[in-house]
Scaffold this active site. Sequence first.
Site, mmCIF file in Angstrom:
data_model
loop_
_atom_site.group_PDB
_atom_site.id
_atom_site.type_symbol
_atom_site.label_atom_id
_atom_site.label_comp_id
_atom_site.label_asym_id
_atom_site.label_seq_id
_atom_site.Cartn_x
_atom_site.Cartn_y
_atom_site.Cartn_z
ATOM 1 N N GLN A 233 30.178 -0.068 8.814
ATOM 2 C CA GLN A 233 31.318 -0.811 8.247
ATOM 3 C C GLN A 233 32.176 -1.472 9.325
ATOM 4 O O GLN A 233 33.103 -2.213 9.011
ATOM 5 C CB GLN A 233 32.182 0.146 7.438
ATOM 6 N N ASP B 272 -9.554 5.062 -1.763
ATOM 7 C CA ASP B 272 -8.729 4.578 -2.878
ATOM 8 C C ASP B 272 -9.625 4.163 -4.047
ATOM 9 O O ASP B 272 -9.763 2.983 -4.350
ATOM 10 C CB ASP B 272 -7.884 3.397 -2.346
HETATM 11 C C1 SPV Z 1 -1.894 0.012 -3.555
HETATM 12 O O1 SPV Z 1 -0.959 0.001 -2.763
HETATM 13 O O2 SPV Z 1 -2.574 1.001 -3.758
HETATM 14 C C2 SPV Z 1 -2.225 -1.212 -4.304
HETATM 15 C C3 SPV Z 1 -1.857 -2.490 -3.728
HETATM 16 O O3 SPV Z 1 -2.825 -1.105 -5.317
HETATM 17 S S1 SPV Z 1 -3.165 -3.071 -2.864
HETATM 18 O O4 SPV Z 1 -3.546 -2.051 -1.883
HETATM 19 O O5 SPV Z 1 -2.793 -4.303 -2.239
HETATM 20 O O6 SPV Z 1 -4.255 -3.257 -3.794
HETATM 21 MG MG MG Z 2 -3.596 0.781 -5.675
#
Ligand code: SPV
Ligand code: MG
Length: 670
Positions: A336, A442
């Site tokens: 601030q 993933d």
């Molecule tokens: C994730 O972050 O898991 C996504 C976005 O689905 S991407 O990796 O760009 O597909």
């Molecule tokens: Mg994803």
Amino acid sequence: MRAIILNSGRGTRLGDMTRECPKCMTCLDEKETILSWQLKELMNVGVKEVVITTGAFAEKLKEYCLQLDLPLDYTFVYNEKYADTNYIYSLYCARDVLRDDDCLLLHGDLVWDSGVLDKLMAYPDSCVVVSSDEKLPDKDFKAVVHNGKVEKIGIEFFSDAVAAQPLYKLRQSDWGVWLDEIINFCENGECGCYAENALNNVSDLMNLYPLDVKEDLCKEIDTQEDLAEVSAEWRKLRKRKVYMSFSVDVIHSAHIALMKKASRYGKLIVGVLSDTAVASYRRFPLVPYEERLMLFKNLVEVSEVVEQTELSYKENLCAIRPDFVVHGDDWREGFQKTIRDEVIQILDSYGGRLIEFPHVYDEKYDRLERRMRMELSMPDVRRGRLKKLLSMKGCINAIEAHNGITGLIAENTVVEQEGKAYQFDAMWVSSLCDSTAKGKPDIELVDMTSRFQTINDIMEVTTKPIIFDGDTGGLAEHFVYTVRSLERMGVSMVIIEDKTGLKKNSLFGAEVAQTQDDVGRFCQKIKAGKHAQKTNDFMIVARIESLILEQGMADALYRAHEYVNAGADGIMIHSRKKEPDEIFEFVEEFRKKDVITPIVVVPTAFPQVTEEEFKNRGVNIVIYANHLTRSGFPAMQNVAKSILQHHRAKEADAMCMSIKDIITLIPEEE
Ligand code: SPV
Ligand code: MG
């Protein structure tokens, strides 16, 4: 600290006005007498006990004080010889109740600028008000100052003297010395002189300093002319404009005390920070702007309430041009500080002044804030906040979090720039980062129970809204359960992508086999999810993979409108191209038909685009989908390599947080 007000005098020079009541009951305006105003001033600087010496109209004065109904303890000391003695004798009469504390000593006909009393209170030693700007009065008090200390006070001193006023702050030891001499005087029959005559005898034993208030008002009212002049000046002071800004959800006693102090300087105008401004630097306000505005409107201390739309005071200060800005002194450091510097610079430009009062730290206010933060983390409050932020800001951002500590980074990181504060609005629980943190690919391999555990870990230590990466959402029959669970936990949004079969990360693009879902079937999944949700707050966003899978813009747009028709609360359009052109084209085309549905983007491949540009083009949510994972892992790898290379950890130490920092990084809750 006790105050002693000397009110035994007759005040005959005010003529008719003091024929039926003491001088201190003379009106300054239609609401205040000198005494009522003095008592309120004393009360507002923390005085609790007041000794009043009386003479003529003693009973009337006593009754008057009591009916003011102020939270003050009074002791009235009657000087029966008031007609024949001076106030030295009144002090003598009061000697038994005066000794055991520091005190403020003042005459009952004295009127001052509130700043004078504040300076007196802030002064560390015993002091008396003097003015080097005032010309030396013929008949009134003057102080002779020697080596920085007051040596003599009286009406007769003219050389090396400054005008003085009978307003003292006296430390107990100094006051004791003076009082002893007052007693000596009176017991030797010297009761007709000023109490200052006694002071002059013992000033070398005291540490009494002059407090130079220069041109600030501090004057006695002796005559009709004094009354006209001083009360006019006093009224003018009360018309000055005082500005304070507040972002709080609840007003507690420290705020009230600060406002009381501020309102003594003039008309208090409170700038209430808009919800957007509060959310930008602190936390989401629990009480909406309109209600916060009403809280302040109803306070007696406050004359006017205005909106302050930014953390910076600039706009309001330039429009209002207050004489004073009042703030606690806790903004001299930290983020601030730049806001404060700007306030000072603006005030300087037209002669305004910043008044800072010591910040009152109280554990219970901290507890209150912690409790309010806890409130923000409750499922119902957290869930609804994403929609509110969206409607408030138009475009919001989110950063990836995959555990408690990354959640805390998302929660607490704040950057101040040019009077504005920036922080993340929400958190993205990415399938990529959640899987990576667990050392898994993933590919929807990490099951929902495990993903929910990640959400729970983040939720336990944060308050910000959560956007969940729901991958494909699985079978529609399974998706409905996911929706209900997420909603129950307090997640605000799930994004599902229109892929089917073995899902791979989109950033692989068409390099790996991935199948886009059938439009109709995906619409059914959206409908099932929307049907399953129980609250209005929860949002289901459809993510379109047409550009990733090189199916063309027309397909992306067609799917977007179909998904919206099926009930999707938003569209996420994804691309892995290095240039944002196809994203911009999609947004432009989509917005030709739909200006309402929120659009989400994940600019991993095109990080050059700013949030401002996305917003201008019609995007509503920008997700930084993997940045804490991508930044954290290389740092860990480097440290691991360094230890292996050097067969010791010394070289890696500089790359690591200190043990002290890591053990204090997360404060313990009590
Ligand atoms: C994730 O972050 O898991 C996504 C976005 O689905 S991407 O990796 O760009 O597909
Ligand atoms: Mg994803």
